[in-house]
Design a protein around this motif. Structure first.
Motif, PDB file in Angstrom:
ATOM      1  N   LEU A 389       3.502  -0.459  -0.181  1.00 51.85           N
ATOM      2  CA  LEU A 389       4.045  -1.831  -0.366  1.00 51.85           C
ATOM      3  C   LEU A 389       3.000  -2.703   0.521  1.00 51.85           C
ATOM      4  O   LEU A 389       2.560  -2.070   1.598  1.00 51.85           O
ATOM      5  CB  LEU A 389       5.311  -2.001   0.038  1.00 51.85           C
ATOM      6  N   GLY A 390       3.008  -4.105   0.258  1.00 55.83           N
ATOM      7  CA  GLY A 390       2.703  -5.009   1.193  1.00 55.83           C
ATOM      8  C   GLY A 390       1.428  -5.737   0.903  1.00 55.83           C
ATOM      9  O   GLY A 390       1.069  -6.761   1.729  1.00 55.83           O
ATOM     10  N   SER A 391       0.481  -5.267  -0.017  1.00 52.59           N
ATOM     11  CA  SER A 391      -0.626  -5.669  -0.557  1.00 52.59           C
ATOM     12  C   SER A 391      -0.931  -5.373  -1.682  1.00 52.59           C
ATOM     13  O   SER A 391      -0.373  -4.543  -2.233  1.00 52.59           O
ATOM     14  CB  SER A 391      -1.673  -5.244   0.711  1.00 52.59           C
ATOM     15  N   LEU A 392      -1.997  -6.361  -2.283  1.00 50.20           N
ATOM     16  CA  LEU A 392      -2.563  -5.967  -3.650  1.00 50.20           C
ATOM     17  C   LEU A 392      -3.750  -5.159  -3.582  1.00 50.20           C
ATOM     18  O   LEU A 392      -4.703  -5.413  -3.538  1.00 50.20           O
ATOM     19  CB  LEU A 392      -2.808  -7.385  -4.453  1.00 50.20           C
ATOM     20  N   GLU A 393      -3.591  -3.972  -3.631  1.00 43.88           N
ATOM     21  CA  GLU A 393      -4.643  -2.990  -3.566  1.00 43.88           C
ATOM     22  C   GLU A 393      -4.291  -1.662  -4.371  1.00 43.88           C
ATOM     23  O   GLU A 393      -3.265  -1.297  -4.533  1.00 43.88           O
ATOM     24  CB  GLU A 393      -4.590  -2.265  -2.144  1.00 43.88           C
ATOM     25  N   ALA A 394      -5.524  -0.978  -4.736  1.00 38.98           N
ATOM     26  CA  ALA A 394      -5.324  -0.035  -5.663  1.00 38.98           C
ATOM     27  C   ALA A 394      -4.430   1.120  -4.952  1.00 38.98           C
ATOM     28  O   ALA A 394      -4.598   1.527  -3.872  1.00 38.98           O
ATOM     29  CB  ALA A 394      -6.864   0.708  -5.880  1.00 38.98           C
ATOM     30  N   GLY A 395      -3.609   1.822  -5.718  1.00 38.53           N
ATOM     31  CA  GLY A 395      -2.711   2.955  -5.282  1.00 38.53           C
ATOM     32  C   GLY A 395      -1.324   2.494  -4.860  1.00 38.53           C
ATOM     33  O   GLY A 395      -0.285   3.407  -4.995  1.00 38.53           O
ATOM     34  N   LYS A 396      -1.226   1.127  -4.533  1.00 39.56           N
ATOM     35  CA  LYS A 396       0.018   0.758  -4.248  1.00 39.56           C
ATOM     36  C   LYS A 396       1.152   0.141  -5.705  1.00 39.56           C
ATOM     37  O   LYS A 396       0.460   0.146  -6.733  1.00 39.56           O
ATOM     38  CB  LYS A 396      -0.041  -0.548  -3.249  1.00 39.56           C
TER      39      LYS A 396
END
Length: 430
Positions: A389-396
């Motif tokens: 959680l918490g950011s727009l990044e691959a794997g989340k």
């Protein structure tokens, strides 16, 4: 939305096919990288099942007939928001005290389901529910199983309190009613009872432990500031919780109760209304999280002032004494470097208005970017969920929100979500 329209929406969502499209491509006109603080233009978020698989520059074209392209080219896109202090079971009403004697668990559950969907559609894809009757934990399970729509819930179950403390629901009752209530399982006095109370909530499925180290505003006790647990008792709670893999959130208004809890090792101080300079320095040194809930203080103070008779007199007095001081405390703590995670105490005010907290933090001196970080990166760290959680990044998780306007220039834009996705499923799309 009316209750009827919310229920119809919920039914439609539950009736939707469970299968995901091959890919979902979100074309983002502006994407906020919460780590760098930069707004990136013309980005594509690639979602497969419940996860982000890529964030790419430019607008990526669909590669297959089953791909779903969502046009957010005129929006600002952010990570799903996290509220670290809500009460999904609670709905503000002048009848709250009467309803404590008249509502059944099923009544509470139906209301909580509506509150959960309202919160999700407001852009809050994850919440930490800081105390209820146990319905909050059942609601968590129902959401996780896909039975009802709502945010991802971390439930504290029942909050733990000293006898006569903030979460003692027999405060203010007559002797007959107190006798009939017996000894509620959430009341604990002395280290041994405190350990047992933690284990009881763990047994009932709590994700975290919530305690009260001071009095509160919305109870019938005469004072909301005095310390109600010794440091030894709080240490017993914290050490037992850690053994069980749980973090501890601590409701606290008065300075002495805050300092005892921080020295004992709680994870967060929630409200923190009357922190003195010593408490602020201690929190900064220990890196204890501060969940300020400014909107709750504003709401109860405004209600006490503008709606005479809404609260019993003892609560109205405390609301004015405590609620009006919270922004000033926040300003001092923020300047001193205390770590802040977003939390609102929703349920004290109407669910779905959570984003007003961004404006109140900005009024008290925090930059718009930092206010957004409190509800994304910081909140994920408080929960111990930075991998997901918490950011727009691959794997989340594909928890994604879009708003009109530029929230870095006008943080009130956070009040206007036009798109909400949780775990790859869109729950709002305008």
């Amino acid at each position: 939305m009316t209750r009827t329209s919310i229920l119809l929406l919920a039914a439609a969502l539950l009736a939707a096919p469970a299968a995901f499209a091959q890919k979902t491509l979100l074309h983002c006109g502006r994407l906020l990288d919460v780590r760098s603080g930069k707004l990136l233009s013309q980005q594509t978020i690639v979602v497969e099942k419940d996860r982000i698989t890529a964030v790419q520059a430019g607008y990526t074209a669909a590669s297959g007939p089953q791909d779903n392209v969502i046009n957010l080219e005129n929006r600002t896109v952010l990570p799903g928001l996290i509220d670290c202090h809500v009460h999904l079971e609670s709905t503000p009403s002048r009848n709250n005290f009467r309803e404590g004697f008249t509502l059944n668990p099923a009544d509470i559950a139906f209301r909580a389901q509506i509150n959960a969907l309202t919160t999700l559609r407001a852009g809050f894809t994850t919440v930490r529910d800081c105390g209820g009757s146990g319905v909050n934990t059942s609601l968590r399970n129902a959401v996780a199983q896909g039975l009802v729509p709502g945010p991802r819930i971390y439930s504290a179950g029942m909050a733990i309190s000293a006898t006569g403390g903030h979460m003692d629901d027999t405060d203010g009752l007559n002797e007959d009613q107190i006798t009939k209530a017996g000894h509620p399982i959430n009341l604990a006095n002395g280290p041994d009872q405190c350990r047992q109370a933690v284990r009881e909530q763990f047994k009932r499925g709590a994700d975290l432990i919530k305690i009260a180290s001071t009095g509160g505003v919305l109870d019938l006790s005469k004072d909301g500031t005095g310390a109600q647990y010794s440091e030894e008792e709080i240490r017993a709670i914290v050490s037992t919780a850690r053994d069980l893999g749980l973090r501890v959130a601590c409701h606290a208004h008065g300075a002495e109760g805050i300092k005892r809890a921080v020295r004992a090792g709680v994870t967060s101080i929630d409200h923190g209304s009357l922190m003195d300079d010593e408490a602020i320095k201690l929190m900064a040194k220990t890196r204890t999280w501060y969940v300020p809930t400014l909107i709750a203080g504003k709401s109860v103070a405004d209600t006490a002032r503008l709606r005479p008779g809404y609260f019993p007199p003892v609560i109205a007095r405390k609301a004015l004494e405590v609620g009006t001081k919270m922004q000033g405390t926040f300003n001092r703590a923020n300047k001193a470097g205390v770590r802040v995670a977003f939390g609102t105490d929703a349920g004290v005010f109407r669910h779905g208005q959570n984003a007003r907290e961004f404006g109140y933090m900005a009024e008290a001196g925090m930059s718009p970017l930092e206010t957004i970080r409190t509800a994304t990166l910081n909140a994920a760290e408080l929960l111990g969920e930075t991998a997901d959680l918490g950011s727009l990044e691959a794997g989340k998780f594909a928890d994604i929100v879009a708003v009109d306007g530029d929230p870095l220039q006008d943080v009130s834009a956070m009040m206007r979500p036009v798109f909400v996705m949780k775990a790859g499923v869109a729950y709002r799309q305008e």
